[in-house]
Design a protein around this motif. Structure first.
Motif, PDB file in Angstrom:
ATOM      1  N   PRO A  14      -4.544  24.646  23.967  1.00 31.22           N
ATOM      2  CA  PRO A  14      -5.703  25.409  24.453  1.00 31.22           C
ATOM      3  C   PRO A  14      -6.231  26.405  23.421  1.00 31.22           C
ATOM      4  O   PRO A  14      -7.424  26.686  23.391  1.00 31.22           O
ATOM      5  N   ALA A  15      -5.367  26.927  22.571  1.00 31.88           N
ATOM      6  CA  ALA A  15      -5.820  27.880  21.551  1.00 31.88           C
ATOM      7  C   ALA A  15      -6.755  27.198  20.556  1.00 31.88           C
ATOM      8  O   ALA A  15      -7.765  27.770  20.145  1.00 31.88           O
ATOM      9  N   ALA A  16      -6.449  25.978  20.179  1.00 27.28           N
ATOM     10  CA  ALA A  16      -7.327  25.240  19.271  1.00 27.28           C
ATOM     11  C   ALA A  16      -8.647  24.911  19.965  1.00 27.28           C
ATOM     12  O   ALA A  16      -9.712  25.016  19.358  1.00 27.28           O
ATOM     13  N   ARG A  17      -8.587  24.546  21.249  1.00 26.26           N
ATOM     14  CA  ARG A  17      -9.819  24.254  22.009  1.00 26.26           C
ATOM     15  C   ARG A  17     -10.710  25.474  22.098  1.00 26.26           C
ATOM     16  O   ARG A  17     -11.928  25.359  22.149  1.00 26.26           O
ATOM     17  N   VAL A  35       0.485  37.850  32.048  1.00 24.81           N
ATOM     18  CA  VAL A  35      -0.265  37.023  31.098  1.00 24.81           C
ATOM     19  C   VAL A  35       0.456  35.700  30.855  1.00 24.81           C
ATOM     20  O   VAL A  35       1.648  35.556  31.124  1.00 24.81           O
ATOM     21  N   ASP A  36      -0.261  34.736  30.333  1.00 26.61           N
ATOM     22  CA  ASP A  36       0.285  33.408  30.066  1.00 26.61           C
ATOM     23  C   ASP A  36       0.985  33.420  28.703  1.00 26.61           C
ATOM     24  O   ASP A  36       0.331  33.365  27.658  1.00 26.61           O
ATOM     25  N   GLN A  37       2.308  33.478  28.739  1.00 28.12           N
ATOM     26  CA  GLN A  37       3.084  33.547  27.493  1.00 28.12           C
ATOM     27  C   GLN A  37       2.904  32.295  26.634  1.00 28.12           C
ATOM     28  O   GLN A  37       2.864  32.380  25.409  1.00 28.12           O
ATOM     29  N   GLU A  38       2.793  31.134  27.258  1.00 25.94           N
ATOM     30  CA  GLU A  38       2.598  29.893  26.497  1.00 25.94           C
ATOM     31  C   GLU A  38       1.276  29.926  25.730  1.00 25.94           C
ATOM     32  O   GLU A  38       1.203  29.471  24.597  1.00 25.94           O
ATOM     33  N   LEU A  39       0.237  30.461  26.349  1.00 24.66           N
ATOM     34  CA  LEU A  39      -1.055  30.570  25.672  1.00 24.66           C
ATOM     35  C   LEU A  39      -0.959  31.549  24.498  1.00 24.66           C
ATOM     36  O   LEU A  39      -1.481  31.281  23.419  1.00 24.66           O
ATOM     37  N   ARG A  40      -0.291  32.664  24.717  1.00 22.86           N
ATOM     38  CA  ARG A  40      -0.100  33.643  23.631  1.00 22.86           C
ATOM     39  C   ARG A  40       0.600  32.971  22.443  1.00 22.86           C
ATOM     40  O   ARG A  40       0.202  33.141  21.292  1.00 22.86           O
ATOM     41  N   GLU A  41       1.656  32.220  22.731  1.00 21.59           N
ATOM     42  CA  GLU A  41       2.407  31.533  21.673  1.00 21.59           C
ATOM     43  C   GLU A  41       1.543  30.475  20.988  1.00 21.59           C
ATOM     44  O   GLU A  41       1.625  30.292  19.770  1.00 21.59           O
ATOM     45  N   ALA A  42       0.698  29.780  21.761  1.00 23.15           N
ATOM     46  CA  ALA A  42      -0.192  28.769  21.183  1.00 23.15           C
ATOM     47  C   ALA A  42      -1.198  29.409  20.226  1.00 23.15           C
ATOM     48  O   ALA A  42      -1.500  28.859  19.162  1.00 23.15           O
ATOM     49  N   ILE A  43      -1.709  30.585  20.589  1.00 23.06           N
ATOM     50  CA  ILE A  43      -2.646  31.293  19.716  1.00 23.06           C
ATOM     51  C   ILE A  43      -1.942  31.679  18.417  1.00 23.06           C
ATOM     52  O   ILE A  43      -2.467  31.478  17.319  1.00 23.06           O
ATOM     53  N   GLU A  44      -0.728  32.214  18.527  1.00 24.76           N
ATOM     54  CA  GLU A  44       0.036  32.601  17.337  1.00 24.76           C
ATOM     55  C   GLU A  44       0.374  31.383  16.477  1.00 24.76           C
ATOM     56  O   GLU A  44       0.361  31.459  15.248  1.00 24.76           O
ATOM     57  N   GLU A  45       0.624  30.249  17.123  1.00 25.91           N
ATOM     58  CA  GLU A  45       0.924  29.018  16.382  1.00 25.91           C
ATOM     59  C   GLU A  45      -0.289  28.556  15.581  1.00 25.91           C
ATOM     60  O   GLU A  45      -0.186  28.217  14.404  1.00 25.91           O
ATOM     61  N   VAL A  46      -1.466  28.562  16.218  1.00 28.31           N
ATOM     62  CA  VAL A  46      -2.686  28.119  15.536  1.00 28.31           C
ATOM     63  C   VAL A  46      -3.062  29.072  14.408  1.00 28.31           C
ATOM     64  O   VAL A  46      -3.397  28.641  13.311  1.00 28.31           O
ATOM     65  N   THR A  47      -3.010  30.385  14.675  1.00 29.78           N
ATOM     66  CA  THR A  47      -3.447  31.352  13.665  1.00 29.78           C
ATOM     67  C   THR A  47      -2.394  31.580  12.586  1.00 29.78           C
ATOM     68  O   THR A  47      -2.723  31.997  11.477  1.00 29.78           O
ATOM     69  N   VAL A 126      -7.159  27.584  30.869  1.00 30.51           N
ATOM     70  CA  VAL A 126      -6.327  27.816  29.686  1.00 30.51           C
ATOM     71  C   VAL A 126      -4.847  27.953  30.050  1.00 30.51           C
ATOM     72  O   VAL A 126      -4.038  28.281  29.208  1.00 30.51           O
ATOM     73  N   GLY A 127      -4.522  27.702  31.292  1.00 29.96           N
ATOM     74  CA  GLY A 127      -3.142  27.799  31.735  1.00 29.96           C
ATOM     75  C   GLY A 127      -3.071  27.603  33.230  1.00 29.96           C
ATOM     76  O   GLY A 127      -4.091  27.383  33.897  1.00 29.96           O
ATOM     77  N   LYS A 128      -1.873  27.702  33.759  1.00 29.08           N
ATOM     78  CA  LYS A 128      -1.663  27.494  35.188  1.00 29.08           C
ATOM     79  C   LYS A 128      -2.437  28.507  36.026  1.00 29.08           C
ATOM     80  O   LYS A 128      -2.997  28.165  37.061  1.00 29.08           O
ATOM     81  N   ASP A 129      -2.480  29.754  35.584  1.00 33.86           N
ATOM     82  CA  ASP A 129      -3.080  30.821  36.385  1.00 33.86           C
ATOM     83  C   ASP A 129      -4.315  31.468  35.780  1.00 33.86           C
ATOM     84  O   ASP A 129      -4.891  32.369  36.384  1.00 33.86           O
ATOM     85  N   TRP A 130      -4.743  31.037  34.586  1.00 28.80           N
ATOM     86  CA  TRP A 130      -5.817  31.737  33.876  1.00 28.80           C
ATOM     87  C   TRP A 130      -6.949  30.801  33.471  1.00 28.80           C
ATOM     88  O   TRP A 130      -6.724  29.661  33.088  1.00 28.80           O
ATOM     89  N   SER A 131      -8.160  31.348  33.512  1.00 31.48           N
ATOM     90  CA  SER A 131      -9.348  30.691  32.966  1.00 31.48           C
ATOM     91  C   SER A 131      -9.809  31.507  31.772  1.00 31.48           C
ATOM     92  O   SER A 131      -9.557  32.711  31.698  1.00 31.48           O
ATOM     93  N   GLY A 132     -10.493  30.856  30.854  1.00 34.60           N
ATOM     94  CA  GLY A 132     -10.963  31.553  29.663  1.00 34.60           C
ATOM     95  C   GLY A 132     -12.437  31.329  29.415  1.00 34.60           C
ATOM     96  O   GLY A 132     -12.975  30.268  29.707  1.00 34.60           O
ATOM     97  N   SER A 133     -13.088  32.352  28.895  1.00 32.41           N
ATOM     98  CA  SER A 133     -14.489  32.268  28.481  1.00 32.41           C
ATOM     99  C   SER A 133     -14.583  32.812  27.068  1.00 32.41           C
ATOM    100  O   SER A 133     -14.054  33.882  26.772  1.00 32.41           O
ATOM    101  N   ARG A 134     -15.246  32.064  26.198  1.00 34.19           N
ATOM    102  CA  ARG A 134     -15.482  32.529  24.832  1.00 34.19           C
ATOM    103  C   ARG A 134     -16.802  33.277  24.826  1.00 34.19           C
ATOM    104  O   ARG A 134     -17.845  32.726  25.177  1.00 34.19           O
ATOM    105  N   LEU A 135     -16.752  34.537  24.445  1.00 33.83           N
ATOM    106  CA  LEU A 135     -17.941  35.382  24.404  1.00 33.83           C
ATOM    107  C   LEU A 135     -18.250  35.693  22.947  1.00 33.83           C
ATOM    108  O   LEU A 135     -17.415  36.255  22.242  1.00 33.83           O
ATOM    109  N   ALA A 136     -19.427  35.321  22.517  1.00 42.25           N
ATOM    110  CA  ALA A 136     -19.796  35.502  21.114  1.00 42.25           C
ATOM    111  C   ALA A 136     -20.627  36.755  20.926  1.00 42.25           C
ATOM    112  O   ALA A 136     -21.482  37.083  21.750  1.00 42.25           O
ATOM    113  N   THR A 137     -20.365  37.442  19.819  1.00 42.29           N
ATOM    114  CA  THR A 137     -21.178  38.600  19.441  1.00 42.29           C
ATOM    115  C   THR A 137     -22.356  38.099  18.618  1.00 42.29           C
ATOM    116  O   THR A 137     -22.258  37.059  17.966  1.00 42.29           O
TER     117      THR A 137
END
Length: 145
Positions: A14-17, A35-47, A126-137
Motif C-alpha cells: 500500500p505504501a508504494a500504491r 495506527v496500522d503498524q503494517e502500513l507504517r512498516e511498509a512506508i519505511e520499507e519503501v522509503t 490502506v489496511g484492515k481499519d484505515w482508509s487513505g487519501s493523498r492530498l497534494a499541495t
C-alpha cells in the motif's frame, strides 16, 4: 528487480500504491496505539528511512496524518501539516474506515482539504481499519513575505 516485480510491489504494497519513494523523509503526525503498524512498516520499507515524529525540525518530503473524528478540527490539522512539507509535497491522510471508531465522512475530508488549499484524491483502503487519501499541495504556490 525487474519491471514486472516493481509493478507487482506497487499492487501489493500500500505504501508504494500511495506514491512513497525511496529516500523520502516522511513525518508522522497523530500516532497512537490504533495506527496500522503494517502500513507504517511498509512506508519505511519503501522509503528506506524511519518515519520521523512531530518534533522533527526540518522539512519533510511527505506527511502521514493519522486523524480520527474526535481529534479536533481536520482543516486546522491539514493546515498545520502543510507547514512541515516541501512545496509540492503530499499529505497522506489516514482515517478510520466506515463503521470504525473515529470514522470521518468523505465530504468532511473534501471540505477540509479544499479549505486548506489541498487537492484530494479518492480514498483508498490502506489496511484492515484505515482508509487513505493523498492530498497534494500546490506546486507553484509562492509564499509572500
Amino acid at each position: 528487480m525487474s519491471a514486472t516485480a516493481d509493478h507487482a510491489e506497487e499492487r501489493t504494497n500500500p505504501a508504494a500504491r500511495l506514491g512513497f519513494q525511496p529516500g523520502q523523509v516522511v513525518q508522522e503526525i497523530g500516532y497512537d496505539d490504533d495506527v496500522d503498524q503494517e502500513l507504517r512498516e511498509a512506508i519505511e520499507e519503501v522509503t528506506g528511512t524511519d518515519l520521523v515524529d512531530e518534533d522533527y525540525d526540518d522539512v519533510a518530503d511527505a506527511v502521514v496524518l493519522w486523524f480520527r473524528d474526535d481529534d479536533g478540527d481536520l482543516t486546522d490539522a491539514l493546515v498545520d501539516a502543510t507547514t512541515y512539507i516541501e512545496e509540492g509535497g503530499a499529505i497522506l491522510l489516514f482515517t478510520p474506515k466506515t463503521g470504525r471508531d473515529g470514522y470521518v465522512e468523505p465530504s468532511d475530508i473534501q471540505d477540509a482539504a479544499t479549505t486548506a488549499g489541498l487537492t484530494a484524491s479518492k480514498s483508498v483502503s490502506v489496511g484492515k481499519d484505515w482508509s487513505g487519501s493523498r492530498l497534494a499541495t500546490p506546486k507553484s504556490a509562492r509564499t509572500k513575505r
